[in-house]
Design a protein around this motif. Structure first.
Motif, PDB file in Angstrom:
ATOM      1  N   ALA A   1       0.806  -1.218   0.000  1.00 25.80           N
ATOM      2  CA  ALA A   1       0.000   0.000   0.000  1.00 25.80           C
ATOM      3  C   ALA A   1       0.837   1.266   0.000  1.00 25.80           C
ATOM      4  O   ALA A   1       0.453   2.272  -0.607  1.00 25.80           O
ATOM      5  CB  ALA A   1      -0.926  -0.005   1.224  1.00 25.80           C
ATOM      6  N   LEU A   2       1.991   1.238   0.679  1.00 24.35           N
ATOM      7  CA  LEU A   2       2.798   2.455   0.858  1.00 24.35           C
ATOM      8  C   LEU A   2       4.152   2.367   0.175  1.00 24.35           C
ATOM      9  O   LEU A   2       4.658   3.371  -0.327  1.00 24.35           O
ATOM     10  CB  LEU A   2       2.990   2.730   2.349  1.00 24.35           C
ATOM     11  N   GLY A   3       4.750   1.198   0.183  1.00 23.40           N
ATOM     12  CA  GLY A   3       6.062   1.035  -0.437  1.00 23.40           C
ATOM     13  C   GLY A   3       6.011   0.761  -1.919  1.00 23.40           C
ATOM     14  O   GLY A   3       7.054   0.728  -2.581  1.00 23.40           O
ATOM     15  N   ARG A   4       4.761   0.531  -2.439  1.00 23.34           N
ATOM     16  CA  ARG A   4       4.564   0.268  -3.876  1.00 23.34           C
ATOM     17  C   ARG A   4       5.393  -0.922  -4.363  1.00 23.34           C
ATOM     18  O   ARG A   4       5.867  -0.953  -5.493  1.00 23.34           O
ATOM     19  CB  ARG A   4       4.901   1.512  -4.712  1.00 23.34           C
ATOM     20  N   ARG A   5       5.568  -1.905  -3.493  1.00 21.23           N
ATOM     21  CA  ARG A   5       6.295  -3.108  -3.871  1.00 21.23           C
ATOM     22  C   ARG A   5       5.388  -4.050  -4.647  1.00 21.23           C
ATOM     23  O   ARG A   5       4.176  -4.070  -4.453  1.00 21.23           O
ATOM     24  CB  ARG A   5       6.803  -3.811  -2.609  1.00 21.23           C
ATOM     25  N   PRO A   6       5.949  -4.882  -5.546  1.00 21.28           N
ATOM     26  CA  PRO A   6       5.153  -5.936  -6.184  1.00 21.28           C
ATOM     27  C   PRO A   6       4.598  -6.886  -5.120  1.00 21.28           C
ATOM     28  O   PRO A   6       5.157  -7.009  -4.011  1.00 21.28           O
ATOM     29  CB  PRO A   6       6.161  -6.646  -7.101  1.00 21.28           C
ATOM     30  N   VAL A   7       3.531  -7.570  -5.457  1.00 19.95           N
ATOM     31  CA  VAL A   7       2.835  -8.397  -4.477  1.00 19.95           C
ATOM     32  C   VAL A   7       3.755  -9.435  -3.855  1.00 19.95           C
ATOM     33  O   VAL A   7       3.862  -9.552  -2.622  1.00 19.95           O
ATOM     34  CB  VAL A   7       1.617  -9.072  -5.138  1.00 19.95           C
ATOM     35  N   PHE A   8       4.464 -10.199  -4.677  1.00 18.27           N
ATOM     36  CA  PHE A   8       5.288 -11.279  -4.124  1.00 18.27           C
ATOM     37  C   PHE A   8       6.525 -10.721  -3.417  1.00 18.27           C
ATOM     38  O   PHE A   8       7.003 -11.311  -2.443  1.00 18.27           O
ATOM     39  CB  PHE A   8       5.684 -12.262  -5.232  1.00 18.27           C
ATOM     40  N   GLY A   9       7.033  -9.583  -3.892  1.00 20.38           N
ATOM     41  CA  GLY A   9       8.124  -8.940  -3.174  1.00 20.38           C
ATOM     42  C   GLY A   9       7.686  -8.473  -1.799  1.00 20.38           C
ATOM     43  O   GLY A   9       8.419  -8.609  -0.814  1.00 20.38           O
ATOM     44  N   ALA A  10       6.465  -7.927  -1.711  1.00 24.89           N
ATOM     45  CA  ALA A  10       5.931  -7.476  -0.426  1.00 24.89           C
ATOM     46  C   ALA A  10       5.721  -8.649   0.525  1.00 24.89           C
ATOM     47  O   ALA A  10       6.010  -8.557   1.731  1.00 24.89           O
ATOM     48  CB  ALA A  10       4.616  -6.733  -0.645  1.00 24.89           C
ATOM     49  N   ILE A  11       5.229  -9.774  -0.009  1.00 25.88           N
ATOM     50  CA  ILE A  11       5.018 -10.952   0.836  1.00 25.88           C
ATOM     51  C   ILE A  11       6.355 -11.478   1.346  1.00 25.88           C
ATOM     52  O   ILE A  11       6.484 -11.858   2.518  1.00 25.88           O
ATOM     53  CB  ILE A  11       4.255 -12.032   0.037  1.00 25.88           C
ATOM     54  N   GLY A  12       7.379 -11.482   0.483  1.00 25.63           N
ATOM     55  CA  GLY A  12       8.709 -11.899   0.939  1.00 25.63           C
ATOM     56  C   GLY A  12       9.253 -10.974   2.006  1.00 25.63           C
ATOM     57  O   GLY A  12       9.822 -11.438   3.010  1.00 25.63           O
ATOM     58  N   ASP A  13       9.083  -9.663   1.833  1.00 27.51           N
ATOM     59  CA  ASP A  13       9.525  -8.708   2.852  1.00 27.51           C
ATOM     60  C   ASP A  13       8.793  -8.946   4.166  1.00 27.51           C
ATOM     61  O   ASP A  13       9.385  -8.867   5.247  1.00 27.51           O
ATOM     62  CB  ASP A  13       9.264  -7.271   2.382  1.00 27.51           C
TER      63      ASP A  13
END
Length: 299
Positions: A193-205
């Motif tokens: 929502a805020l970091g504008r990361r791709p979905v799978f990148g956000a899940i990994g983070d």
């Protein structure tokens, strides 16, 4: 994207910042929480009558009705994910000193971000199912069978069945999973929502960030538990006083006074929860995003 590990005291700071955010920005956050609560309650307008009718008749829901209600709840839950992201963006705007209005929770739908966020919600649902399945596979399938029997017994007004073997281990694992998922969801949703990361990148983070911060997450969970006990006691005392006043004047007065109190408690819970989620994400992943935003604004 770098994920940072924080000290144990960070867990307490996340909760404290959650209360601080709600105190400093009450109008947009409580207004947004009210809209979010209404949206979350909409599915119950359909599923609750079905469950009430089944309980009144003393018969369990048919498999088709049960599965249908579950599918409907899941699909509607996916539609709520953009609103959760919008609320987190509302908290972010309020903390930055930017214009923040309660209706900003609908911003992901207006800006065309909804499909990406719904995809994130679907991916997270699959992650939950994988972890859930691993716990069930580890402890045996008796817990699922017991749960279905307990639901049928409750509907038929019968005593619940005996606890299955491995129930205690399953509960302990589910509690550990819930602890990690609390950080996992906060970080990954913040990244989307805020970091504008791709979905799978956000899940990994989110997964890496939660594992790195297991200890502060434990402190956060314990602090939250104790804080809500204190708030619940305070709420109960105020409710008791209002009830006594209602008995002296009339039952209608107690109802009129208690309903706003209960609603205020629910709205405060939403505002504090998302405020804590925001600061959790910001501590673990968000400083880089905040710095980039500040540089862009200065330029």
């Amino acid at each position: 994207m770098t994920t940072r590990s924080k000290g144990p005291a960070a867990g307490f700071d996340w909760l404290r910042n959650g209360f601080s955010v709600a105190r400093r920005h009450p109008k947009p956050l409580l207004g947004g929480a009210a809209l979010l609560v209404v949206a979350c309650l909409l599915p119950s307008l359909i599923t609750m009558p079905l469950q009430y009718r089944a309980m009144s008749a003393g018969t369990p829901l048919s498999p088709a009705a049960f599965i249908g209600s579950m599918v409907f709840s899941v699909l509607f839950g996916l539609l709520l994910v953009p609103l959760y992201a919008g609320y987190l963006q509302l908290v972010d705007a309020a903390e930055r000193g930017l214009p923040a209005a309660a209706t900003e929770i609908f911003k992901p739908y207006r800006n065309g971000e909804a499909l990406r966020l719904i995809g994130y919600g679907l991916a997270m649902m699959l992650v939950y199912l994988v972890f859930f399945g691993l716990i069930i596979a580890t402890t045996g399938g008796g817990v699922i069978s017991w749960y279905m029997q307990a639901i049928a017994a409750q509907t038929s007004h019968l005593p619940p069945p005996a606890l299955p073997q491995g129930f205690g281990i399953a509960i302990a694992l589910f509690m550990l999973l819930g602890l990690l998922m609390m950080g996992f969801y906060s970080i990954s949703l913040g990244q989307v929502a805020l970091g504008r990361r791709p979905v799978f990148g956000a899940i990994g983070d989110g997964l890496i960030g939660a594992l790195k911060n297991a200890l502060p997450l434990l402190v956060f969970a314990l602090s939250t538990f104790l804080a809500w006990i204190v708030l619940a006691i305070g709420f109960a005392i105020v409710a008791l006083v209002l009830t006594l006043i209602g008995k002296l004047v009339g039952a209608w007065l107690a109802l009129v006074l208690l309903i706003p109190l209960y609603l205020a408690f629910i709205l405060l819970a939403f505002a504090v929860m998302f405020g804590a989620m925001y600061h959790l994400w910001r501590d673990v992943c968000g400083d880089d995003v905040v710095a980039d935003f500040a540089q862009a604004t200065a330029a």
